[in-house]
Scaffold this active site. Structure first.
Site, mmCIF file in Angstrom:
data_model
loop_
_atom_site.group_PDB
_atom_site.id
_atom_site.type_symbol
_atom_site.label_atom_id
_atom_site.label_comp_id
_atom_site.label_asym_id
_atom_site.label_seq_id
_atom_site.Cartn_x
_atom_site.Cartn_y
_atom_site.Cartn_z
ATOM 1 N N HIS A 37 0.040 0.565 -10.036
ATOM 2 C CA HIS A 37 -0.803 -0.327 -9.217
ATOM 3 C C HIS A 37 -1.288 -1.543 -10.025
ATOM 4 O O HIS A 37 -2.494 -1.760 -10.194
ATOM 5 C CB HIS A 37 -1.996 0.447 -8.642
ATOM 6 C CG HIS A 37 -2.522 -0.180 -7.382
ATOM 7 N ND1 HIS A 37 -2.981 0.529 -6.318
ATOM 8 C CD2 HIS A 37 -2.645 -1.473 -7.012
ATOM 9 C CE1 HIS A 37 -3.375 -0.291 -5.359
ATOM 10 N NE2 HIS A 37 -3.178 -1.524 -5.767
ATOM 11 N N GLU A 46 -2.814 8.179 -5.528
ATOM 12 C CA GLU A 46 -2.859 7.496 -6.819
ATOM 13 C C GLU A 46 -3.868 8.182 -7.724
ATOM 14 O O GLU A 46 -5.005 8.398 -7.310
ATOM 15 C CB GLU A 46 -3.208 6.024 -6.611
ATOM 16 C CG GLU A 46 -2.097 5.318 -5.857
ATOM 17 C CD GLU A 46 -2.237 3.796 -5.811
ATOM 18 O OE1 GLU A 46 -3.181 3.255 -6.418
ATOM 19 O OE2 GLU A 46 -1.398 3.166 -5.168
ATOM 20 N N ARG A 88 0.850 -1.183 0.000
ATOM 21 C CA ARG A 88 0.000 0.000 0.000
ATOM 22 C C ARG A 88 0.886 1.233 0.000
ATOM 23 O O ARG A 88 1.940 1.259 0.645
ATOM 24 C CB ARG A 88 -0.892 0.025 1.248
ATOM 25 C CG ARG A 88 -1.905 -1.100 1.325
ATOM 26 C CD ARG A 88 -3.094 -0.895 0.397
ATOM 27 N NE ARG A 88 -3.797 0.337 0.702
ATOM 28 C CZ ARG A 88 -4.704 0.464 1.663
ATOM 29 N NH1 ARG A 88 -5.018 -0.559 2.418
ATOM 30 N NH2 ARG A 88 -5.301 1.623 1.879
HETATM 31 P P1 NAD Z 1 -2.361 -10.374 4.823
HETATM 32 O O1 NAD Z 1 -3.312 -9.812 5.794
HETATM 33 O O2 NAD Z 1 -2.453 -11.819 4.457
HETATM 34 O O3 NAD Z 1 -0.881 -10.075 5.327
HETATM 35 C C1 NAD Z 1 -0.503 -8.856 5.932
HETATM 36 C C2 NAD Z 1 0.527 -9.202 6.999
HETATM 37 O O4 NAD Z 1 1.071 -8.014 7.536
HETATM 38 C C3 NAD Z 1 -0.084 -9.982 8.165
HETATM 39 O O5 NAD Z 1 0.609 -11.207 8.343
HETATM 40 C C4 NAD Z 1 0.103 -9.062 9.360
HETATM 41 O O6 NAD Z 1 0.369 -9.788 10.543
HETATM 42 C C5 NAD Z 1 1.306 -8.259 8.915
HETATM 43 N N1 NAD Z 1 1.428 -6.999 9.642
HETATM 44 C C6 NAD Z 1 0.457 -6.209 10.163
HETATM 45 N N2 NAD Z 1 0.999 -5.139 10.772
HETATM 46 C C7 NAD Z 1 2.337 -5.258 10.626
HETATM 47 C C8 NAD Z 1 3.422 -4.453 11.040
HETATM 48 N N3 NAD Z 1 3.229 -3.324 11.729
HETATM 49 N N4 NAD Z 1 4.663 -4.859 10.712
HETATM 50 C C9 NAD Z 1 4.870 -5.998 10.011
HETATM 51 N N5 NAD Z 1 3.863 -6.814 9.621
HETATM 52 C C10 NAD Z 1 2.618 -6.435 9.914
HETATM 53 O O7 NAD Z 1 -2.488 -9.471 3.496
HETATM 54 P P2 NAD Z 1 -1.977 -9.836 2.021
HETATM 55 O O8 NAD Z 1 -3.109 -10.399 1.239
HETATM 56 O O9 NAD Z 1 -0.681 -10.567 2.101
HETATM 57 O O10 NAD Z 1 -1.754 -8.364 1.453
HETATM 58 C C11 NAD Z 1 -0.610 -7.605 1.825
HETATM 59 C C12 NAD Z 1 -0.726 -6.195 1.284
HETATM 60 O O11 NAD Z 1 -0.750 -6.206 -0.144
HETATM 61 C C13 NAD Z 1 -2.011 -5.472 1.691
HETATM 62 O O12 NAD Z 1 -1.698 -4.148 2.040
HETATM 63 C C14 NAD Z 1 -2.846 -5.457 0.433
HETATM 64 O O13 NAD Z 1 -3.723 -4.341 0.406
HETATM 65 C C15 NAD Z 1 -1.761 -5.338 -0.611
HETATM 66 N N6 NAD Z 1 -2.170 -5.743 -1.963
HETATM 67 C C16 NAD Z 1 -1.698 -4.996 -3.001
HETATM 68 C C17 NAD Z 1 -2.041 -5.337 -4.306
HETATM 69 C C18 NAD Z 1 -1.534 -4.532 -5.474
HETATM 70 O O14 NAD Z 1 -2.240 -4.411 -6.445
HETATM 71 N N7 NAD Z 1 -0.338 -3.995 -5.415
HETATM 72 C C19 NAD Z 1 -2.870 -6.449 -4.537
HETATM 73 C C20 NAD Z 1 -3.303 -7.209 -3.445
HETATM 74 C C21 NAD Z 1 -2.941 -6.842 -2.154
#
Ligand code: NAD
Length: 551
Positions: free
Chosen positions: A284, A265, A236
């Protein structure tokens, strides 16, 4: 034959989901993308399920007469286009298909990492400009390098698996995973971001954006990285502080940054990141593949039918479809549990090792399981992107090694007039008590919040971290911990006043030369105000939480 389930495809969906629905004998598909709000509102109640992407806004008006509608499925991740509160209020389950884009996004992060290591972006640009330069773009090999994965959830793990296959060492930081290592010991887990920084040749971010992760990689943390570290952010915008990127590259701390996501964005056309030769940008694209579009469409269709057929709940974003068979006082405590946990969630900055629920009063015993789950959702949801609900939250917590304990203490039964006896709920969250990775400094972080429901059936918080108070947790609230000395309260009042944010109510409690102010605000304060407050002498911590209006 029993009546068929009517499923409304209200957005343009990939064929896989539509074909699946058509193939089901118990389904009647109504494919009507592109309806206006009023048209949608007029017909939505004739359907059992509705599937949308981001092109349709499911407002409270759309859901005003829900008729037979039981589920709204978002084919994709973000649910900003769905009024969750309205759906929940009407018992309509909202689901998304976050998992369907995990591999696609992990592959994009990996592609960015490879492109950064081999200068693919600038080399391609120079070719389009007619050049042929074979020395300028000397790259770096991935094999043998250490990848630091920040956020070890679905996407972080998927990136890690691929990195191991490339012969990389993998270390990860995720304070919400209570384990010293992962992936059969191949990935060392760290509980502190600063411990990961000197170890990684490449850092990749896979965390949600919240108070703890905003600006996680900033000028100070860049300076603690290995010289020339490469950085990938496909999570993000804002997790990597954009204003620190160019400085870190020019100072030699950083060898290059790849960004798929941005603070705003699209980023402005004159944003200097767009021009910098060591910054690689994509608009993105993380989840943008043909496969992910098909997968989210199919996933949404399957989730609808699984729910309608009574076979389970997949990817729930709210818990709107669940009935809670509890009496009025128990329901108040269930609601209070969620408010209390949301209130202390931002104070959990170093992860969760265990959560204990101390439930006082036999009258609450039957609701203990629901209270526990509701509180866990509030505690953990802000820290992860997996949609949590009272169905899946215990499983998710246990899977992450978080220890759960519920103690039911005996006491008098009914609601109390304000005295010491009567039902009470305490939630105690413990952070890691020592070094899970052998290097982290020990530091016990215990957070405790206590709540009650008085005779007027209004919920109260009576203690936060040993600060005593009596406050109804509702609406937008700011928690400010400060040094207990003259002038601080006045300064806080002035800051809110000059930002035009009205303080509706205020509770102050003091102990050990510090004080906790809990403010009820009429509006959500701007981020700039929060930053300014944090910068003031005497202010120790500031957190802002948005809770539902008073029940
Ligand atoms: P997820 O919830 O499975 O994983 C997120 C992880 O971050 C969790 O394990 C959580 O414990 C950890 N976390 C929370 N706070 C933290 C901190 N302060 N320090 C370190 N770790 C911490 O989510 P996901 O499906 O793996 O998605 C991860 C990210 O990718 C999200 O922000 C999501 O919005 C983003 N995403 C981006 C795109 C894109 O188009 N670029 C697509 C899908 C998801």
């Amino acid at each position: 034959m029993t009546e068929k389930f009517k499923v409304l495809a209200a957005d343009k969906l990939a064929d896989e989901g539509l074909d699946y629905l058509r193939s089901q004998p118990d389904v009647e598909l109504v494919n009507r993308p592109g309806l206006k709000e009023a048209e949608l509102a007029a017909i939505v109640g004739e359907h059992d399920a509705m599937i949308v992407r981001s092109g349709v806004t499911v407002t409270a008006a759309v859901l005003a007469n829900p008729g037979r509608l039981k589920i709204v499925a978002r084919a994709g991740v973000g649910v900003d286009n769905i009024d969750l509160e309205a759906a929940t209020a009407r018992g309509i389950l909202v689901v998304n298909s976050a998992e369907a884009s995990t591999i696609t996004t992990a592959e994009h992060a990996f592609a960015l990492m490879m492109a950064l290591a081999r200068n693919i972006g600038p080399a391609y640009k120079s070719m389009t400009e007619g050049a042929w330069d074979r020395t300028k773009f000397n790259g770096r090999q991935l094999s043998g390098k250490t990848l630091g994965v920040v956020g070890f959830g679905r996407i972080g793990r998927t990136v890690a698996e691929r990195a191991l296959a490339f012969g990389m060492q993998v270390v990860a930081y995720d304070p919400f995973i209570n384990a010293a290592s992962a992936m059969d010991g191949k990935v060392a887990m760290y509980r502190q971001f600063v411990d990961l920084l000197p170890l990684a040749d490449i850092l990749t971010f896979h965390v949600p954006l919240n108070e703890q992760t905003r600006g996680l990689l900033n000028a100070q943390s860049f300076a603690k990285c290995r010289k020339g570290v490469l950085v990938v952010n496909a999570s993000r915008g804002g997790v990597v502080d954009e204003s620190a990127v160019i400085g870190a590259i020019d100072a030699g701390h950083c060898g290059g940054v790849a960004l798929d996501v941005f603070e705003h964005e699209p980023p402005a056309a004159d944003n200097p990141l767009r021009k910098h030769p060591k910054v690689l940008l994509t608009p993105h694209l993380g989840a943008s593949t043909v496969e992910a579009q098909s997968a989210v469409s199919l996933d949404a269709a399957v989730s609808c039918l699984t729910y309608l057929r009574g076979e389970g709940i997949h990817g729930a974003v709210n818990a709107g479809g669940l009935r809670l068979d509890l009496d009025a006082l128990q329901l108040r405590f269930v609601d209070l549990a969620q408010r209390m946990s949301k209130l202390i969630s931002p104070m959990i900055t170093r992860g969760v090792a265990s959560v204990s629920f101390e439930i006082t009063g036999q009258s609450l015993a039957a609701a203990a399981g629901t209270i526990e789950r509701m509180a866990l959702v509030g505690l953990l949801q802000g820290h992860m992107d997996v949609p949590l609900n009272i169905v899946n939250v215990k499983h998710v917590a246990e899977h992450r090694g978080i220890r759960l304990q519920t103690i039911t203490l005996d006491s008098t039964g009914g609601p109390i007039a304000g005295g010491p006896a009567g039902p009470q709920l305490a939630i105690v969250v413990k952070g890691p008590s020592g070094a899970v990775d052998g290097t982290t400094a020990a530091g016990d972080e215990t957070r405790r919040i206590v709540g009650r429901v008085y005779q007027d059936m209004r919920p109260r918080v009576v203690e936060i971290n040993r600060y005593h108070m009596d406050m109804i947790p509702a609406g937008c609230m700011a928690l400010i911990q400060n040094e207990d000395r003259p002038g601080v309260i006045g300064m806080v009042g002035t800051e809110f006043g000059s930002a035009q944010v009205n303080i509706a109510d205020m509770a102050i409690s003091r102990r050990d030369k510090t004080a906790l102010m809990v403010l009820k605000l009429d509006d959500v304060p701007p981020q700039s105000l929060i930053e300014r407050l944090r910068g003031h002498d005497g202010i120790l911590k500031v957190a802002v939480v948005k809770l539902a209006a008073e029940p």
